[in-house]
Structure formats: C-alpha cells, structure tokens
Design a protein around this motif. Structure first.
Motif, short mmCIF file in Angstrom:
data_model
loop_
_atom_site.label_atom_id
_atom_site.label_comp_id
_atom_site.label_asym_id
_atom_site.label_seq_id
_atom_site.Cartn_x
_atom_site.Cartn_y
_atom_site.Cartn_z
N LYS A 169 2.03 -3.80 2.66
CA LYS A 169 3.35 -4.02 3.23
C LYS A 169 3.65 -3.03 4.35
O LYS A 169 4.09 -3.40 5.44
CB LYS A 169 4.41 -3.87 2.13
N TYR A 170 3.40 -1.77 4.07
CA TYR A 170 3.71 -0.73 5.06
C TYR A 170 2.79 -0.79 6.27
O TYR A 170 3.18 -0.45 7.37
CB TYR A 170 3.66 0.65 4.40
N LEU A 196 4.18 -3.83 8.36
CA LEU A 196 5.63 -3.89 8.45
C LEU A 196 6.13 -4.18 9.87
O LEU A 196 7.13 -4.86 10.06
CB LEU A 196 6.24 -2.58 7.93
#
Length: 149
Positions: A13-14, A17
């Motif tokens: 996710k990061y 992002l």
C-alpha cells in the motif's frame, strides 16, 4: 483505484500510495508479480503429479488440496477440464481399490462434483458402519434392555 488500494497488502500500500491511475497501478503490480507464475507453475505441476488419494484422511481434505493445485495451475494459464479432474481422481485410487475405481468409472460421472459427492456419501456411510461395529462388534450379544429386569 479505491478497490485495488483496499485489497492490496499493507506492505505494498505504502509503496504504491502515490500512483493515481488505476491502470498504472494494475500494470505496476502485474510487472512486479508476473514472475511468480514461473515459480508457482513447476511446483503446482509437481504437486499435481504427486497427488494421491490415500495420502489424505478424508475426501474433503483431498478435494481441498486438489482445488488449491487446480487454482494454481489455472493462474499459470494451464487448462484443467472436468474430464481431467475425473481421470486424475480415478487414477490415484489405491491399488487395493481397483474394483472400487472401476465401479465409479461405470457410474459414468460427467462432472467432478458428482464423483466427489458420491465419494463423500460413501465415506460417511463407511464411518457410520465402523461406529456401529465398534459399539457392538460382530458376534457379541446385544445389551439387555433396561426394563427387562
């Protein structure tokens, strides 16, 4: 984009992002994980080849592992048909059950789920017979009625 971000692993996710375009995110993920097919396929083919019915305690366990392998093969682009599933199951019966294998073949199942349903019913009936035998082995006298005395 919201759906992809919601279902992506937290570690990824990061990393992704800042990607705003869903197509770009999908292509980045595809590029990152495309090589997994080359890793998964040989193991899945080996698991398919080594699969034996007698290695499992129950039909459900066998069915679960079979579909795990089939899912991996399908993910890698292999085609698995109903006939292949049926034939695989027939061929991996234990050698002592050749007659049983022939009886299931003569049933003429056209769908794998029909065969597995039949095997599950047979397994359940066999368990009931064993439980009945263990509660009162053959040749032993029945327990007297409670009110007989």
């Amino acid at each position: 984009l919201i759906f992809l971000r919601h279902h992506i692993d937290d570690g990824l996710k990061y990393e992704y992002l800042t990607v705003e375009n869903p197509l770009e995110l999908w292509q980045n993920l595809n590029d990152r994980f495309e090589h997994l097919k080359a890793v998964v396929l040989p193991k899945a083919l080996n698991d398919w080849a080594q699969l034996r019915f007698q290695d499992f305690k129950t039909v459900s366990e066998y069915n679960s592992i079979l579909f795990k392998i089939v899912s991996q093969l399908k993910m890698c682009g292999e085609v698995i048909t109903e006939d292949m599933l049926l034939e695989k199951t027939y061929r991996i019966f234990h050698a002592s059950n050749v007659l049983l294998q022939q009886q299931y073949r003569l049933h003429g199942f056209t769908k794998y789920r029909e065969l597995i349903g039949s095997l599950l019913i047979a397994e359940q009936n066999n368990e009931l017979l064993l439980q009945n035998h263990e509660s009162r082995p053959t040749g032993s006298a029945p327990l007297p009625e409670v009110n007989a005395t």
